[in-house]
Each structure stands twice: as structure tokens, then as C-alpha cells.
Design a protein around this motif. Structure first.
Motif, short mmCIF file in Angstrom:
data_model
loop_
_atom_site.label_atom_id
_atom_site.label_comp_id
_atom_site.label_asym_id
_atom_site.label_seq_id
_atom_site.Cartn_x
_atom_site.Cartn_y
_atom_site.Cartn_z
N GLU A 30 7.98 16.38 -2.45
CA GLU A 30 6.55 16.71 -2.41
C GLU A 30 6.06 16.78 -0.97
OE1 GLU A 30 4.67 13.86 -5.00
OE2 GLU A 30 6.21 14.25 -6.50
N GLU B 84 9.06 -3.20 -2.74
CA GLU B 84 10.00 -2.85 -1.67
C GLU B 84 10.34 -4.07 -0.81
OE1 GLU B 84 11.27 0.20 -1.11
OE2 GLU B 84 12.07 0.07 0.91
N LYS C 72 3.88 -1.09 -5.19
CA LYS C 72 5.11 -0.46 -4.70
C LYS C 72 5.52 -1.07 -3.37
CE LYS C 72 4.76 3.98 -6.98
NZ LYS C 72 4.63 5.41 -6.86
N ASP C 73 4.53 -1.31 -2.48
CA ASP C 73 4.83 -1.97 -1.21
C ASP C 73 5.51 -3.31 -1.46
OD1 ASP C 73 3.59 0.06 0.03
OD2 ASP C 73 2.02 -1.11 1.01
N SER D 63 -5.87 11.37 4.91
CA SER D 63 -5.03 11.56 3.73
C SER D 63 -5.43 10.64 2.59
CB SER D 63 -3.57 11.30 4.09
OG SER D 63 -3.11 12.31 4.93
N ASP E 22 -2.44 9.66 10.51
CA ASP E 22 -2.93 9.93 9.17
C ASP E 22 -1.74 9.99 8.23
OD1 ASP E 22 -4.46 10.58 7.06
OD2 ASP E 22 -4.90 12.61 7.70
N LEU E 23 -1.53 8.90 7.47
CA LEU E 23 -0.32 8.82 6.65
C LEU E 23 -0.59 9.21 5.21
CD1 LEU E 23 2.67 7.96 6.36
CD2 LEU E 23 1.83 5.71 5.75
N ARG E 24 0.14 10.20 4.74
CA ARG E 24 0.04 10.65 3.37
C ARG E 24 1.16 10.00 2.58
NH1 ARG E 24 -2.44 15.28 0.38
NH2 ARG E 24 -3.26 13.60 -0.87
N GLN E 25 0.85 9.29 1.52
CA GLN E 25 1.92 8.67 0.73
C GLN E 25 2.04 9.37 -0.61
OE1 GLN E 25 2.54 4.45 1.01
NE2 GLN E 25 0.63 4.19 2.13
N LEU E 26 3.17 10.00 -0.84
CA LEU E 26 3.37 10.75 -2.07
C LEU E 26 4.51 10.16 -2.89
CD1 LEU E 26 2.82 14.39 -0.82
CD2 LEU E 26 1.22 12.89 -1.94
N GLY E 27 4.72 10.75 -4.07
CA GLY E 27 5.69 10.18 -4.99
C GLY E 27 7.14 10.39 -4.59
N ARG F 9 2.54 2.65 9.03
CA ARG F 9 1.17 2.21 8.81
C ARG F 9 0.87 0.90 9.55
NH1 ARG F 9 0.56 0.88 2.99
NH2 ARG F 9 1.30 -1.09 3.83
N GLN G 260 5.54 1.88 5.32
CA GLN G 260 4.90 0.64 5.77
C GLN G 260 5.08 0.44 7.27
OE1 GLN G 260 5.49 -2.84 3.27
NE2 GLN G 260 6.22 -1.52 1.64
N GLY H 24 -1.10 9.05 -3.29
CA GLY H 24 -1.44 8.32 -2.09
C GLY H 24 -2.82 7.71 -2.01
N ALA I 164 5.46 6.77 -1.16
CA ALA I 164 4.57 5.62 -1.38
C ALA I 164 5.37 4.33 -1.51
CB ALA I 164 3.74 5.85 -2.64
N GLY I 165 4.99 3.32 -0.73
CA GLY I 165 5.60 2.01 -0.85
C GLY I 165 6.90 1.82 -0.09
N SER I 166 7.48 2.90 0.45
CA SER I 166 8.77 2.76 1.11
C SER I 166 8.63 1.98 2.42
CB SER I 166 9.37 4.14 1.38
OG SER I 166 8.56 4.84 2.29
N ALA J 127 0.55 8.09 -7.08
CA ALA J 127 1.50 9.18 -6.87
C ALA J 127 1.03 10.15 -5.81
CB ALA J 127 1.76 9.91 -8.19
N PHE K 79 -0.70 18.92 -5.20
CA PHE K 79 0.19 20.03 -4.84
C PHE K 79 -0.57 21.33 -4.68
CE2 PHE K 79 4.74 18.95 -6.10
CZ PHE K 79 5.21 19.30 -4.85
N LEU L 176 -0.20 1.29 -5.67
CA LEU L 176 0.46 1.58 -4.39
C LEU L 176 0.85 0.29 -3.68
CD1 LEU L 176 1.13 4.19 -2.74
CD2 LEU L 176 -0.78 3.58 -1.31
#
Lengths: 273, 224
Positions: free
Chosen positions: A177, B185, B181-182, B88, A168-173, A160, A157, B172, A151-153, B170, B73, B178
Motif C-alpha cells: 500500500e 511488536e 500493534k505497537d 498523514s 509526516d509518517l503515514r502508517q498503513l496496513g 516516530r 516506531q 494510519g 502500522a506498528g512496525s 489500517a 487508496f 494502532l
């Protein structure tokens, strides 16, 4: 009622134990003593990883070690500090660390706050897929895929906003994960810098399960972050990096950390000076 | 200072709208689930009481991050349960609501139980003496008064819930944290502005809630 007493005693014991360990792990701050504080990532296999027995491994860590040695600090004079992405600029500005070697890409916005030595490595955004999956060969393939990133990296971005807006982008911690999802086929690919992916692919428990797709989706120039205006330190670090590349240490380290995953790296970049 | 907001790169209002939706749906869900839990905990059936007590103590003492990440999970990535969502982002959103309801329900339950304690026992006994069943005593006599007494603690729970929605980042869900966080960065030169901006955004959401519910609590309190 007896139970209540026991639980009270147990919680008191836990609290005591916690405070005791908190006292024990105090560390000396300030980088100007005879020790040097260096910021690295603690959670990226292949680049910067704190192992369960308390040692540090990875390409970034070895680069940091080499530079420290050239600056006159042997291994036992190094204080490793965790430098999470969001805190890197402030750690440098406050003097918590002398420099940071932690997949720290050189960007214009960051150059306003800190200076960079290097770059010491050029990485590309890539994809990690299951070893038996050959369906991703070009960027356009991504639009129909399920991707995962942190997420946020920057990588998330990029996908996306530019590379594959329909994916379909899944953003995880965290990357681990995403790896679970990749293994269970709930996502098709994990995307971030190839260096980090290579680190995960080369881990013992993952060997043979995943492979890199081999796409170069972006250029990330990794630099060593240091205090703005410290031209002296920047010059010294750049000299150390040049020496590291010319004496063959760079090649050896790249092979050691990224070799097992079959990752094809770019040749050593030219140090800007 | 705020020039990065003008670039059109960030949808700040959109992100806070998702946060508000998360908070709203979770609030409704946890109010229902919390009421059910409270009913179980005061019910005359030992099995239900045990379940209610165990559930509340178990979930209330588990960190929210663990609950939410476990939803992603365990349910989605391992068992493939997606609650009927395709993308997602939707999966993250729905699972986050599930996790928030499961977690916040325990606090609603305890707030309600404190409300129930303000209703004099004599009233429940009088109800029983008139021949009302447990459900009737609970829904007609005790709960209406309990809710009115529990507005203040419930407002606390709602404010905490609004801020807890940040944990959904966490897994998504595309909410405010979120987006933050963007920004962290990308906008290394404006970190404090970014933090201040989001802190302000959450205050805009929670301060009026607190003021309104504080006023409502005074109006609704049962004068004894």
C-alpha cells in the motif's frame, strides 16, 4: 420472485463450495512426525513469499530449507506455515512450528519467550525512494519528508520516536500500500528493513522505479526463533548456519535475492553459538 | 505485569480518546446520512428509492476494511483528496470517518426503516388526508415515532461502530488498535496482557453506552 429463488440457490452453492474447500485444505499438525513444520513470512518479496503457483521463495525460505536439510528433512518433508509477526512467539511455544525464519529480529523482550539461533543476517533500517529522487542523504533530511511504513512496525516506531519525530509518517496496513503512495508521489519514502525494501525493488513490476537511499538507521539481527531451552536444536541449527556461511551458500543466496536491487549487505555475521 | 505501561512510551488514554472521537463523529455523521437514506427508501420518488436501495445493498455487503482502504487508496493516494488535512495522521482520521459514515449509514438506515414500520399506516394516511406533504408526514408524524422505536437497534449499530473504528488503524489513524500493534511488536513477553487491556478498554467504552441506551429505549418507546 423468481429472482429470489435464484439468489437463494446461488448463495447455497457458494456456501457449499466454501465448506468443501475448507475440508480439502486440512493439514496435519504436530512437528514430530516424519515432517517438519517451519514458520515463514508469506508476504515479503525477497525474504519469504508465497507465489501464486504455491511455491515459496526468498532468502529466509532458502535459509530455512538449508537448515532443514542439515537436520535431515529434505524439501518434500517440509510443511510451510505462515508466521505473522504477532503470532510468532505463540506458534513456537505451542509447538505449531519447529522453528521460524521470518525477518525475526533478536530483541530482549523476545528472548524472554523464545530462544534464537544465529543471527544469520544483520539488516539495517533504510528508505526506499523513487529512482529519480536524490534529496535524502542523511537522517536530518527526513524531518521534512512524507514517510510511509507499516502500522506498528519497529521501523515506524523508530522514525516516530527517535529518528525523525517531525517527519509526516503515514502508517498503513502493508508495504504494497505504501508503494502505491510512493509511485503516485503522495509519500516520499517507504521505510523498513533494507532486506524487505530490496525485495520489493527487485520485483519485476518495480524494477527501475525505486532505489534504496542507503542509510543505515538501525541494526536488526535476524535470528531463527525456536522453543526456549531447546539447546540441542539451537546447537544443530547454529552448526548448520555456520556450514552454510563457510561453504559459500550464504553468499550465493544473498546475491541471488538482493543482488538485482543494488543492495549492499553486511558480511555474514558471526554465529553466537 | 503492567510495567510496560509505566515506561511512558505509550499514550494509552490518548489512543482511546482518538477512538472515542472517531466513534462520536462517525456516529453523528452516519445518523444524518442514515436518516437521509431511510427517507429516500420510503420516498414516493422512484429514482431516490432506487438509489437508496442500491446504495444500501452495495455498501452494506462490502467488507468495512475494503471501504476504508478504498478511501485511503482511491481518494488520497491516487486522486490526492485529503479533505483539507495536512499531516498523514489527520488524513487517516478524516478518511476513516468518511468510510465509517458511508458504511454505518446503511445500518442506521435499515434500523430506522424497521422503526418506521412500527408506525401504523393509518397515521401516515391520516396525515395525507389532512393535506400534509410527504416531507411533513415524514418529519412531523412518522420519523419522531420511528426514532423512539429504533433506539435499541440503533444502540446495536453504535456499539458495532465503536468496535469497527479499529479498522481505521489500517490507514494510519492513531487510535487504540494502532497502539495495540505497537505494543504487540515491542512487548512479546506480555501479549495476552496487551490483548486483555484493549478488550477491557473497549468494554469501558461500549458497556455504559449499551446500558444507557437500553434504559433510554424503555423510557422512549411509544406505548401502543
Amino acid at each position: 420472485m423468481k429472482l429470489r429463488k435464484i439468489s437463494a440457490a446461488a448463495s447455497a452453492a457458494v456456501v457449499l463450495a466454501l465448506t468443501a474447500t475448507a475440508c480439502g485444505s486440512g493439514s496435519d499438525s504436530g512437528s514430530n512426525g516424519d515432517k517438519i513444520n517451519i514458520g515463514i513470512k508469506f508476504d515479503q518479496p525477497g525474504m519469504g513469499l508465497k507465489t501464486p503457483d504455491g511455491t515459496y521463495t526468498g532468502f529466509d525460505v532458502d535459509v530455512a530449507r538449508y537448515v532443514a536439510k542439515e537436520l535431515g528433512y529434505p524439501e518434500d518433508k517440509i510443511n510451510w506455515k505462515q508466521a505473522p509477526s504477532a503470532e510468532r512467539e505463540n506458534m513456537i511455544k505451542n509447538g505449531d512450528v519447529k522453528y521460524i525464519v521470518g525477518t525475526y529480529s533478536i530483541t530482549e523482550k523476545r528472548l524472554k519467550e523464545v530462544d534464537f539461533a544465529g543471527p544469520y543476517f544483520v539488516a539495517h533500517q533504510d528508505l526506499l525512494v523513487r529512482a529519480d529522487d536524490n534529496s535524502i542523504t542523511k537522517v536530518e533530511d527526513l524531518n521534512s519528508k512524507k514517510l510511509c511504513s507499516v502500522a506498528g512496525s519497529t521501523s515506524a516506531q523508530n522514525v516516530r520516536d527517535k529518528l525523525a519525530p517531525k517527519a509526516d509518517l503515514r502508517q498503513l496496513g502493508g508495504y504494497s500500500e505504501c508503494l502505491t503512495g510512493l509511485e503516485n508521489k503522495s509519500v516520499d519514502a517507504l521505510t523498513t528493513d533494507a532486506t524487505i525494501l530490496a525485495g520489493y525493488a527487485a520485483q519485476k513490476e518495480h524494477q527501475g522505479k525505486f532505489k534504496l537511499a542507503g542509510l543505515s538507521l538501525s541494526d536488526e539481527k535476524y535470528g531463527i526463533g525456536l522453543k526456549k531451552g531447546d539447546a540441542d536444536l539451537k546447537g544443530k541449527i547454529n552448526k548448520a548456519l555456520e556450514k552454510m556461511i563457510s561453504d559459500g551458500t550464504w553468499d550465493k543466496l544473498v546475491k541471488q535475492h538482493f543482488g538485482p536491487s543494488g543492495y549492499k549487505n553486511d558480511p555474514a555475521p558471526k554465529i553466537a553459538g | 505485569m503492567f510495567d510496560f505501561l509505566d515506561s511512558g512510551q505509550y499514550d494509552l488514554l490518548g489512543a482511546f480518546w482518538v477512538t472515542a472521537q472517531l466513534a462520536l463523529y462517525s456516529a453523528i455523521g452516519s445518523l444524518i446520512w442514515g436518516t437521509a437514506l431511510a427517507a429516500m427508501r420510503v420516498s414516493p420518488v422512484p429514482l431516490m428509492r432506487t438509489f437508496g436501495t442500491t446504495y444500501v445493498n452495495l455498501v452494506r455487503n462490502t467488507p468495512l476494511t475494503v471501504v476504508i482502504v478504498a478511501c485511503s487508496f482511491g481518494l488520497d493516494q491516487t486522486l490526492g483528496i485529503t479533505l483539507g488535512a495536512d499531516s498523514s495522521e489527520d488524513i487517516g482520521f478524516r478518511l476513516a470517518i468518511l468510510g465509517l459514515v458511508a458504511y454505518t449509514g446503511t445500518f442506521v438506515c435499515e434500523a430506522l426503516r424497521s422503526g418506521i414500520n412500527t408506525v401504523p399506516t393509518g397515521q401516515a394516511e391520516a396525515g395525507r388526508a389532512l393535506g400534509l406533504s410527504f416531507t411533513q408526514v415524514l418529519t412531523l408524524v412518522v420519523l419522531p415515532q420511528a426514532f423512539r422505536a429504533a433506539v435499541t437497534p440503533l444502540a446495536n449499530v453504535l456499539i458495532a461502530l465503536t468496535k469497527n473504528t479499529t479498522v481505521a488503524a489500517a490507514i494510519g489513524a492513531a487510535e487504540a488498535a494502532l497502539l495495540m500493534k505497537d505494543m504487540i511488536e515491542n512487548e512479546a513477553d506480555a501479549l495476552f496482557v496487551v490483548f486483555a487491556l484493549f478488550a477491557f478498554g473497549f468494554m469501558v467504552l461500549t458497556l455504559p453506552t449499551g446500558l444507557f441506551l437500553g434504559w433510554a429505549a424503555k423510557r422512549l418507546a411509544v406505548k401502543r
